[in-house]
Enzyme design. Structure first.
Site, PDB file in Angstrom:
ATOM      1  N   LYS A  73       0.807  -1.220   0.000  1.00 48.55           N
ATOM      2  CA  LYS A  73       0.000   0.000   0.000  1.00 48.55           C
ATOM      3  C   LYS A  73       0.841   1.273   0.000  1.00 48.55           C
ATOM      4  O   LYS A  73       0.347   2.340  -0.359  1.00 48.55           O
ATOM      5  CB  LYS A  73      -0.954   0.012   1.195  1.00 48.55           C
ATOM      6  CG  LYS A  73      -1.855  -1.193   1.264  1.00 48.55           C
ATOM      7  CD  LYS A  73      -2.732  -1.354   0.052  1.00 48.55           C
ATOM      8  CE  LYS A  73      -3.563  -2.612   0.151  1.00 48.55           C
ATOM      9  NZ  LYS A  73      -4.400  -2.852  -1.002  1.00 48.55           N
ATOM     10  N   TYR A 291     -12.239 -14.900   3.094  1.00 46.95           N
ATOM     11  CA  TYR A 291     -11.219 -13.865   3.293  1.00 46.95           C
ATOM     12  C   TYR A 291     -10.656 -13.958   4.723  1.00 46.95           C
ATOM     13  O   TYR A 291     -11.412 -13.991   5.707  1.00 46.95           O
ATOM     14  CB  TYR A 291     -11.849 -12.486   3.064  1.00 46.95           C
ATOM     15  CG  TYR A 291     -10.924 -11.356   3.415  1.00 46.95           C
ATOM     16  CD1 TYR A 291      -9.797 -11.098   2.646  1.00 46.95           C
ATOM     17  CD2 TYR A 291     -11.164 -10.558   4.526  1.00 46.95           C
ATOM     18  CE1 TYR A 291      -8.929 -10.067   2.976  1.00 46.95           C
ATOM     19  CE2 TYR A 291     -10.309  -9.526   4.860  1.00 46.95           C
ATOM     20  CZ  TYR A 291      -9.195  -9.292   4.079  1.00 46.95           C
ATOM     21  OH  TYR A 291      -8.333  -8.281   4.412  1.00 46.95           O
ATOM     22  N   TYR A 317      -2.947 -12.744   2.615  1.00 47.59           N
ATOM     23  CA  TYR A 317      -2.741 -12.447   1.191  1.00 47.59           C
ATOM     24  C   TYR A 317      -1.613 -13.292   0.584  1.00 47.59           C
ATOM     25  O   TYR A 317      -1.839 -14.125  -0.292  1.00 47.59           O
ATOM     26  CB  TYR A 317      -2.407 -10.954   1.003  1.00 47.59           C
ATOM     27  CG  TYR A 317      -3.540 -10.043   1.364  1.00 47.59           C
ATOM     28  CD1 TYR A 317      -4.498  -9.692   0.424  1.00 47.59           C
ATOM     29  CD2 TYR A 317      -3.674  -9.530   2.644  1.00 47.59           C
ATOM     30  CE1 TYR A 317      -5.551  -8.851   0.738  1.00 47.59           C
ATOM     31  CE2 TYR A 317      -4.726  -8.686   2.985  1.00 47.59           C
ATOM     32  CZ  TYR A 317      -5.652  -8.351   2.028  1.00 47.59           C
ATOM     33  OH  TYR A 317      -6.699  -7.528   2.344  1.00 47.59           O
TER      34      TYR A 317
HETATM   35  C1  LIG Z   1      -0.386  -7.757   2.197  1.00 45.37           C
HETATM   36  C2  LIG Z   1      -1.326  -7.465   1.102  1.00 45.37           C
HETATM   37  N1  LIG Z   1      -1.139  -8.096  -0.067  1.00 45.37           N
HETATM   38  C3  LIG Z   1      -1.965  -7.912  -1.111  1.00 45.37           C
HETATM   39  C4  LIG Z   1      -3.044  -7.071  -1.003  1.00 45.37           C
HETATM   40  C5  LIG Z   1      -3.960  -6.966  -2.175  1.00 45.37           C
HETATM   41  O1  LIG Z   1      -3.848  -5.732  -2.814  1.00 45.37           O
HETATM   42  P1  LIG Z   1      -5.102  -5.130  -3.563  1.00 45.37           P
HETATM   43  O2  LIG Z   1      -6.083  -4.752  -2.513  1.00 45.37           O
HETATM   44  O3  LIG Z   1      -4.545  -3.975  -4.282  1.00 45.37           O
HETATM   45  O4  LIG Z   1      -5.638  -6.194  -4.453  1.00 45.37           O
HETATM   46  C6  LIG Z   1      -3.281  -6.375   0.189  1.00 45.37           C
HETATM   47  C7  LIG Z   1      -4.449  -5.482   0.320  1.00 45.37           C
HETATM   48  O5  LIG Z   1      -4.824  -5.069   1.368  1.00 45.37           O
HETATM   49  C8  LIG Z   1      -2.391  -6.576   1.271  1.00 45.37           C
HETATM   50  O6  LIG Z   1      -2.567  -5.961   2.427  1.00 45.37           O
END
Ligand SMILES: Cc1ncc(COP(=O)(O)O)c(C=O)c1O
Length: 373
Positions: A73, A291, A317
């Protein structure tokens, strides 16, 4: 402009320079430590069967962007926070789940430019312990309003979020503040520019190292990261296809949204490149029960990278994105002679919020496995 001869879709190096020039004209505040490292994970490849079974894996370390423990981010926030400052905002407002990395990094970005942050977080009662990202939100002095999460575990945020956000904005305005709303995940055309710039940075590193990977694995939540990477890869004439791994439900609407914000970003750059849903391949096989909910594959992936490379993934993630890569290697879906990139997008503070579950499902290394090998 002709899409083939201008910087809008050709393959020459000049185009990268033009895209970089277009990005430079957009206000940005430096928040991330860039460039992030790119290095090969040789021991991971060995752990996945070696050169006969597994492609070379290059790790792009966006977990090391350095903004209050790092993550993807930071790249988006460089553009979003600049926009907030330009508009005279006095406070940042954003939303996310209980363990939102985006919320934590927004709070840190705010502090770096002298702005407080107010967060609306979708969290069940059992997720409100001051741990992981929530602890960091507290340390950063962010105001937190909790709302109930979605009853559907596939969704990122709860049904009351929009109403709570509107209420918060009204209350802040009544207090004389000028709130700047950073939408979920920072996934707007402006935020997407962060990963267009990220793709250019990666392209420079790949070119310097003489690498031509065929695929890039990335975790997909709100989709801004993938949107920026796909657009950036197209504009830079990159060799790889972006292979998103979904961590929450929502397709095909999520893919439609990715197309929309990517094309919005192209417009901001003055490019006539337009993407379509066919440009976004998103693996849906790793979401599991929902999620933020672990799977056997995600726990195995955390253990695998930690024990082969000494690198920590996050449980929400990157563990699922790595589980997708591992599954593809085992299924023979990627050519062992190829090279792939894995984008590590950070998120490790959430490990601590999942401590009990991870401790219960992660085997202690007793030395027996090593003795057997
Ligand atoms: C650690 C991490 N990886 C990947 C993502 C995914 O990114 P995006 O929301 O742009 O798809 C996020 C989103 O919050 C994240 O915190």
């Amino acid at each position: 402009m002709d899409g083939r001869t201008g910087w809008n879709g050709s393959e020459d190096g000049q185009m990268t320079t033009s895209v970089a020039g277009a990005i430079e004209r957009i206000p940005r505040v430096p928040l991330a430590t860039l460039p992030t490292p790119l290095h090969e994970a040789r021991r991971l490849r060995d752990a996945l069967g070696g050169p006969d079974r597994c492609p070379r894996i290059l790790l792009k370390r966006d977990d090391l962007t350095g903004l209050a423990l790092g993550g993807n981010k930071a790249r988006k926030l460089e553009f979003l926070v600049a926009d907030a400052l330009r508009g005279g905002a006095t406070i940042l407002v954003t939303t996310g789940g209980a363990q939102s990395n985006h919320a934590r990094m927004t709070a840190a970005a705010g502090r770096m430019v002298g702005l407080p942050t107010s967060l609306v977080l979708s969290a069940a009662a059992g997720e409100r312990d001051v741990q992981g990202n929530l602890l960091l939100d507290r340390l950063l002095g962010a105001e937190v309003t909790f709302v109930e999460p979605a009853s559907d575990p596939m969704k990122l945020t709860g049904p009351d979020e929009a109403a709570a956000l509107a209420e918060l904005e009204a209350a802040l305005r009544a207090r004389g503040e000028r709130p700047y709303l950073v939408p979920l995940g920072g996934s707007t055309p402006l935020g997407v520019l962060g990963y267009v710039a990220g793709a250019l940075e990666l392209e420079g590193q790949l070119e310097a190292a003489g690498e031509r990977p065929g695929r890039l694995y990335v975790a997909c939540g709100s989709r801004g990261t993938a949107a920026g990477l796909v657009l950036g890869a197209r504009l830079a004439g990159a060799s790889y296809v972006v292979h998103g791994v979904a961590v929450s439900g929502g397709d095909p609407a999520s893919t439609g949204f990715a197309v929309e914000i990517a094309n919005g970003a192209a417009e901001l750059l003055g490019s006539d490149v337009r993407l379509t849903t066919g440009d976004f391949a998103t693996d849906q096989s790793q979401i599991g029960p929902g999620y933020g909910r672990s799977t056997r594959g995600s726990v195995e992936a955390i253990e695998l990278l930690a024990r082969s490379e000494g690198i920590l993934l996050d449980p929400v993630y990157t563990a699922k994105a790595m589980a997708g890569l591992v599954a593809d290697v085992r299924d023979g879906a990627v050519d062992p002679a190829a090279t792939v990139v894995f984008l590590h997008t950070g998120g490790q503070p959430a490990l601590f919020a999942h401590a009990a579950e991870l401790a219960a499902s992660t085997a202690q290394d007793t030395g027996e496995d090593r003795a057997r090998r």
